[in-house]
Motif scaffolding. Sequence first.
Motif, PDB file in Angstrom:
ATOM      1  N   LEU A 234     -55.560  30.982  29.689  1.00  9.91           N
ATOM      2  CA  LEU A 234     -54.489  31.401  30.595  1.00  9.91           C
ATOM      3  C   LEU A 234     -54.988  32.599  31.396  1.00  9.91           C
ATOM      4  O   LEU A 234     -55.518  33.560  30.821  1.00  9.91           O
ATOM      5  CB  LEU A 234     -53.234  31.779  29.792  1.00  9.91           C
ATOM      6  CG  LEU A 234     -52.072  32.423  30.541  1.00  9.91           C
ATOM      7  CD1 LEU A 234     -51.533  31.493  31.629  1.00  9.91           C
ATOM      8  CD2 LEU A 234     -50.950  32.798  29.560  1.00  9.91           C
ATOM      9  N   ILE A 235     -54.837  32.529  32.728  1.00 10.22           N
ATOM     10  CA  ILE A 235     -55.274  33.613  33.603  1.00 10.22           C
ATOM     11  C   ILE A 235     -54.074  34.115  34.396  1.00 10.22           C
ATOM     12  O   ILE A 235     -53.367  33.320  35.029  1.00 10.22           O
ATOM     13  CB  ILE A 235     -56.381  33.147  34.572  1.00 10.22           C
ATOM     14  CG1 ILE A 235     -57.577  32.603  33.780  1.00 10.22           C
ATOM     15  CG2 ILE A 235     -56.816  34.292  35.483  1.00 10.22           C
ATOM     16  CD1 ILE A 235     -58.631  31.934  34.639  1.00 10.22           C
ATOM     17  N   ILE A 236     -53.834  35.408  34.340  1.00 11.36           N
ATOM     18  CA  ILE A 236     -52.713  36.030  35.045  1.00 11.36           C
ATOM     19  C   ILE A 236     -53.245  36.870  36.192  1.00 11.36           C
ATOM     20  O   ILE A 236     -54.111  37.728  35.996  1.00 11.36           O
ATOM     21  CB  ILE A 236     -51.885  36.942  34.103  1.00 11.36           C
ATOM     22  CG1 ILE A 236     -51.466  36.188  32.832  1.00 11.36           C
ATOM     23  CG2 ILE A 236     -50.678  37.521  34.850  1.00 11.36           C
ATOM     24  CD1 ILE A 236     -50.549  35.016  33.057  1.00 11.36           C
ATOM     25  N   GLY A 237     -52.736  36.630  37.405  1.00 12.61           N
ATOM     26  CA  GLY A 237     -53.101  37.444  38.555  1.00 12.61           C
ATOM     27  C   GLY A 237     -52.003  38.439  38.856  1.00 12.61           C
ATOM     28  O   GLY A 237     -50.898  38.049  39.222  1.00 12.61           O
ATOM     29  N   GLY A 238     -52.295  39.726  38.681  1.00  9.20           N
ATOM     30  CA  GLY A 238     -51.268  40.744  38.877  1.00  9.20           C
ATOM     31  C   GLY A 238     -51.762  41.920  39.696  1.00  9.20           C
ATOM     32  O   GLY A 238     -51.463  43.073  39.380  1.00  9.20           O
ATOM     33  N   VAL A 239     -52.518  41.642  40.760  1.00 10.82           N
ATOM     34  CA  VAL A 239     -53.114  42.714  41.569  1.00 10.82           C
ATOM     35  C   VAL A 239     -52.232  43.007  42.773  1.00 10.82           C
ATOM     36  O   VAL A 239     -51.771  42.086  43.455  1.00 10.82           O
ATOM     37  CB  VAL A 239     -54.523  42.322  42.037  1.00 10.82           C
ATOM     38  CG1 VAL A 239     -55.111  43.395  42.932  1.00 10.82           C
ATOM     39  CG2 VAL A 239     -55.425  42.078  40.827  1.00 10.82           C
ATOM     40  N   LEU A 240     -51.976  44.280  43.036  1.00 13.98           N
ATOM     41  CA  LEU A 240     -51.129  44.690  44.157  1.00 13.98           C
ATOM     42  C   LEU A 240     -51.835  45.738  44.997  1.00 13.98           C
ATOM     43  O   LEU A 240     -52.395  46.698  44.468  1.00 13.98           O
ATOM     44  CB  LEU A 240     -49.808  45.278  43.637  1.00 13.98           C
ATOM     45  CG  LEU A 240     -48.901  45.924  44.697  1.00 13.98           C
ATOM     46  CD1 LEU A 240     -48.273  44.861  45.584  1.00 13.98           C
ATOM     47  CD2 LEU A 240     -47.835  46.783  44.046  1.00 13.98           C
ATOM     48  N   ILE A 241     -51.825  45.528  46.317  1.00 18.56           N
ATOM     49  CA  ILE A 241     -52.198  46.571  47.273  1.00 18.56           C
ATOM     50  C   ILE A 241     -50.949  46.842  48.096  1.00 18.56           C
ATOM     51  O   ILE A 241     -50.417  45.925  48.734  1.00 18.56           O
ATOM     52  CB  ILE A 241     -53.369  46.130  48.172  1.00 18.56           C
ATOM     53  CG1 ILE A 241     -54.610  45.859  47.310  1.00 18.56           C
ATOM     54  CG2 ILE A 241     -53.667  47.200  49.220  1.00 18.56           C
ATOM     55  CD1 ILE A 241     -55.792  45.328  48.086  1.00 18.56           C
ATOM     56  N   LYS A 242     -50.453  48.061  48.066  1.00 20.26           N
ATOM     57  CA  LYS A 242     -49.155  48.391  48.648  1.00 20.26           C
ATOM     58  C   LYS A 242     -48.994  47.864  50.062  1.00 20.26           C
ATOM     59  O   LYS A 242     -49.727  48.236  50.963  1.00 20.26           O
ATOM     60  CB  LYS A 242     -48.940  49.904  48.638  1.00 20.26           C
ATOM     61  CG  LYS A 242     -48.883  50.505  47.242  1.00 20.26           C
ATOM     62  CD  LYS A 242     -48.897  52.019  47.288  1.00 20.26           C
ATOM     63  CE  LYS A 242     -48.979  52.602  45.888  1.00 20.26           C
ATOM     64  NZ  LYS A 242     -49.091  54.074  45.887  1.00 20.26           N
ATOM     65  N   GLY A 243     -48.029  46.975  50.242  1.00 19.25           N
ATOM     66  CA  GLY A 243     -47.674  46.486  51.560  1.00 19.25           C
ATOM     67  C   GLY A 243     -48.664  45.550  52.209  1.00 19.25           C
ATOM     68  O   GLY A 243     -48.415  45.044  53.302  1.00 19.25           O
ATOM     69  N   ALA A 244     -49.794  45.298  51.559  1.00 16.92           N
ATOM     70  CA  ALA A 244     -50.851  44.482  52.180  1.00 16.92           C
ATOM     71  C   ALA A 244     -51.053  43.190  51.387  1.00 16.92           C
ATOM     72  O   ALA A 244     -50.519  43.011  50.288  1.00 16.92           O
ATOM     73  CB  ALA A 244     -52.154  45.268  52.230  1.00 16.92           C
TER      74      ALA A 244
END
Length: 366
Positions: A234-244
Motif C-alpha cells: 500500500l502506497i500513500i501519497g500525502g505531499v503538499l506544496i501550499k497553493g501549488a
Amino acid sequence: MKIGVPIEIKNNENRVGMTPSGVFELTKRNHAVYVQKDAGFNSGFFDEDYIKAGASILNTIEEVYEAADMIVKVKEPIEKEYTLIKPHHTVFTYFHFASSEPLTKAMVDSKAVCIAYETVEAEDGSLPLLIPMSEVAGRMSIQQGAKYLEKPIKGRGILLGGVPGVPPAKVLVLGAGVVGYQAAKMAAGLGAYVIIMDINMKALRYVSDSMPNNVISEFSSEYNIRKHIKDADLIIGGVLIKGAKAPKLITKDMLKDMRPGTVIVDVAVDQGGCFETTKPTTHEEPTYIIDDVVHYSVANMPGAVPYTSTMALTNVTLPYVIKLAEEGWEKACESSTALAKGLNVVNGKIVYKEIAEAFNLEFEMA
C-alpha cells in the motif's frame, strides 16, 4: 452580514459548511444566516436544528446565493454554481485552484472575492483550516487502502496487520506532514510495517521520536522511492506544496516495478496528485486500475464521514467566518495576515502567485 450555506452538490459530498452551533454564534451577533433546505441532513444536522439556532431555511441553491453576501461552503463550486456567484459575493471554501484551470477562470470572471481554506496560513506556517481535513483524510487513506487490498476488489489479498505466523503488509507513506503522519499512525496501529519518507529532516525526527518501532523514517529521493515500491503493498501519497500543484513522485513507468494488486492512495489529488497516473475519482466509483495497480484518488475523502468532518471543519473555520462577518473581507484581511494569505482571487484578479504560475496567468498583489 448575510451569510449563505448551500447544499454541497459535488458527487457524494455529504459535508455542510456550517453546523447549527456555528449558525448560533453568528445569529447571536445579529448576522443573518440562510441555510438551504436539507443542507445538513447527510451530516446529521436537520433543518429544525438550524431554525432553533436562528437560521432561515431557503428551498433552493439559487435563493441562498441571491440572499447572501458571503457564501460558506466545504468544496469548490462546480460548474452548475459558477453563474450563481456574483461580484458582491465573498466565497469562503476549499478551492484548490491549482488543480483546475476552468474553476480558476470562472472565479476570475465572476469578479467575486475567493478566500481559500487551504491557503489560510498561521504565523508558524501551519495551515489551520486544512489540518483537520488532512487528519481525516490521512486516517481514511489507511482505512480505504486496507479495504482495497482485498482480493475481490483486485488488491493483493493481504491483511494489513497480518496474523501470527504471517508477516504484515508493507505500507509506504510519501510525506511526513499532517496527512502522512496520520496515515502512518493508523497503519502502525493496525500492525503494518510502515516506511514514511520526506525531505524535511525535522519532520522525520519527530516521526522517529513519536512513532512505534514498526514505523521507519527515511529521507525521500527518487532512488529510495523506486527501491521501496517494489515490495510495498500500500502506497500513500500525502505531499503538499501550499497553493501549488503537488510534485509527481511516482511516474507511470514506476508502476511496472510494483507487484500486481498493489494499492496506491493519492490524498494529494485535490492539488493535482503526486502520482503521474492520478485522476480524480468519486465515492461512487473510487478506484481504477492501471498496469494491475489499484488507484484510489477520491477528491473529497472526508465527505464519506461527514459528521466527523463537518464538526472538525466548523471548529476551525468559525472564528474566521465571524471575523469576516463582523469586519467585511477587506478589514478582516488587513487585520489578519492568516486570512490575507487565504485570498486567492479578488475582483477578477489572481492574487496568489502559485495559482497564476500553475496556468501561466497574470498575477497581481492583493
